[in-house]
Design a protein around this motif. Structure first.
Motif, short mmCIF file in Angstrom:
data_model
loop_
_atom_site.label_atom_id
_atom_site.label_comp_id
_atom_site.label_asym_id
_atom_site.label_seq_id
_atom_site.Cartn_x
_atom_site.Cartn_y
_atom_site.Cartn_z
N GLN A 40 -68.94 -52.75 -114.69
CA GLN A 40 -68.10 -51.96 -115.58
C GLN A 40 -66.68 -51.88 -115.01
OE1 GLN A 40 -71.45 -49.91 -114.63
NE2 GLN A 40 -71.52 -48.63 -116.45
N GLU A 41 -65.71 -52.06 -115.87
CA GLU A 41 -64.31 -52.06 -115.42
C GLU A 41 -63.96 -50.75 -114.72
OE1 GLU A 41 -59.76 -52.65 -117.21
OE2 GLU A 41 -61.50 -52.63 -118.55
N LEU A 42 -64.47 -49.63 -115.24
CA LEU A 42 -64.18 -48.34 -114.63
C LEU A 42 -64.70 -48.32 -113.19
CD1 LEU A 42 -63.23 -45.39 -114.79
CD2 LEU A 42 -65.51 -44.80 -115.64
N GLY A 43 -65.88 -48.85 -112.96
CA GLY A 43 -66.45 -48.88 -111.63
C GLY A 43 -65.63 -49.69 -110.65
N VAL A 44 -65.06 -50.78 -111.11
CA VAL A 44 -64.19 -51.61 -110.28
C VAL A 44 -62.91 -50.85 -109.93
CG1 VAL A 44 -62.82 -53.74 -110.15
CG2 VAL A 44 -65.10 -53.78 -111.21
N LYS A 45 -62.32 -50.21 -110.92
CA LYS A 45 -61.09 -49.45 -110.69
C LYS A 45 -61.30 -48.27 -109.75
CE LYS A 45 -58.75 -50.62 -115.02
NZ LYS A 45 -58.20 -50.11 -116.31
N LEU A 46 -62.54 -47.73 -109.74
CA LEU A 46 -62.84 -46.58 -108.89
C LEU A 46 -63.25 -46.98 -107.47
CD1 LEU A 46 -64.75 -44.33 -111.44
CD2 LEU A 46 -62.51 -43.87 -110.42
N SER A 47 -63.36 -48.26 -107.21
CA SER A 47 -63.64 -48.71 -105.85
C SER A 47 -62.54 -48.21 -104.92
CB SER A 47 -63.68 -50.25 -105.81
OG SER A 47 -63.57 -50.72 -104.48
N SER A 101 -80.54 -40.76 -117.85
CA SER A 101 -79.39 -40.63 -116.95
C SER A 101 -78.46 -41.84 -117.08
CB SER A 101 -79.86 -40.49 -115.51
OG SER A 101 -78.77 -40.27 -114.64
N LYS A 102 -77.20 -41.58 -117.29
CA LYS A 102 -76.20 -42.63 -117.42
C LYS A 102 -75.62 -42.92 -116.03
CE LYS A 102 -72.24 -43.90 -120.32
NZ LYS A 102 -71.24 -43.38 -121.29
N VAL A 103 -75.77 -44.17 -115.57
CA VAL A 103 -75.44 -44.52 -114.18
C VAL A 103 -74.21 -45.43 -114.13
CG1 VAL A 103 -76.35 -45.43 -112.02
CG2 VAL A 103 -77.92 -44.50 -113.74
N LEU A 104 -73.35 -45.18 -113.15
CA LEU A 104 -72.17 -46.01 -112.94
C LEU A 104 -72.18 -46.59 -111.53
CD1 LEU A 104 -69.33 -46.99 -113.91
CD2 LEU A 104 -68.39 -44.92 -112.85
N GLU A 105 -72.06 -47.89 -111.43
CA GLU A 105 -71.85 -48.56 -110.14
C GLU A 105 -70.36 -48.48 -109.79
OE1 GLU A 105 -71.86 -51.16 -106.75
OE2 GLU A 105 -73.48 -50.05 -107.70
N ILE A 106 -70.07 -47.97 -108.61
CA ILE A 106 -68.68 -47.86 -108.16
C ILE A 106 -68.49 -48.81 -106.98
CG2 ILE A 106 -66.91 -46.33 -107.22
CD1 ILE A 106 -68.23 -44.02 -108.65
N SER A 107 -67.92 -49.95 -107.27
CA SER A 107 -67.60 -50.94 -106.24
C SER A 107 -66.81 -52.06 -106.89
CB SER A 107 -68.88 -51.51 -105.60
OG SER A 107 -69.54 -52.38 -106.48
N SER A 108 -66.27 -52.92 -106.07
CA SER A 108 -65.51 -54.06 -106.60
C SER A 108 -66.42 -55.05 -107.31
CB SER A 108 -64.75 -54.77 -105.48
OG SER A 108 -65.65 -55.21 -104.47
#
Length: 215
Positions: A63-70, A52-59
């Motif tokens: 991963q840059e994408l996760g920061v932008k999706l905060s 499973s490919k996991v993404l952290e979504i927060s500031s």
């Protein structure tokens, strides 16, 4: 040790499931400590679900994408302002309490200022939300937050496309024992609806609500 949820898209309402994962907690409020916790959570999850490919979504995401999706950074169009503002400001500015609100002046604050505004704590019980001239019910409890987050993704297709590359989502700042709304949960819902071709039904709250109710 600590336990935190990892959110995974599923095909039926509420369009996500949570997997509680135990991992070694690094105490402290520094960004470096939070990033260590992200790594520890993802490593613990990877041992149970290695494919499973996991993404952290927060500031604090690595991963840059996760920061932008905060929700502090992802922006939603607000017709009242004819401008794009952070999801966090839309959410906080849309709250209507027994003794006040909506405090739409929060639309023009920073995300952090909007979230910490004292009126949100002193205006009584949350009764409903207000956005774009419409009253929106406060139940299901995460419906309004998830709806504006999903629509912000629809307005930011490049970020939304990147999101679809992942199968699971975390938010290290989110503690389900203390909070309800979570950007990682909203992202999981988006991915589920996107893969089922149901995003068109998310543009209006009424049809999105029907998905939740009938799904």
């Amino acid at each position: 040790m600590a336990t935190r949820p990892v959110y995974v898209p599923v095909n039926q309402a509420p369009f996500l499931s949570s997997r509680m994962i135990e991992f070694s907690w690094n105490a402290g409020f520094a960004a470096s400590q939070k990033k260590k916790n992200i790594v520890a959570l993802h490593e613990a999850y990877g041992k149970r679900f290695p494919d499973s490919k996991v993404l952290e979504i927060s500031s604090k995401s690595l991963q840059e994408l996760g920061v932008k999706l905060s929700a502090f950074n992802l922006k939603k169009y607000v017709p009242q302002l004819e401008a794009y503002i952070p999801v966090e400001c839309v959410f906080q500015g849309g709250k209507v309490f027994t003794n006040g609100g909506p405090y739409t002046d929060l639309y023009e604050k920073t995300s952090r200022e909007a979230k910490k505004d004292e009126r949100l704590k002193t205006s009584g019980t949350l009764e409903k939300f207000f956005f774009d001239g419409k009253e929106i019910p406060s139940t299901p409890k995460t419906a309004f937050y998830d709806w504006i987050y999903i629509n912000a993704l629809l307005e930011n297709p490049e970020l939304a496309e990147g999101l679809l590359e992942y199968e699971a989502f975390t938010d290290i700042e989110f503690n389900p024992g203390k909070s309800i709304n979570c950007q990682a949960k909203a992202a999981a819902v988006y991915v589920s609806l996107a893969k089922q071709g149901m995003l068109e039904q998310c543009k209006e709250f009424e049809t999105y609500y029907r998905l939740l109710k009938d799904g």
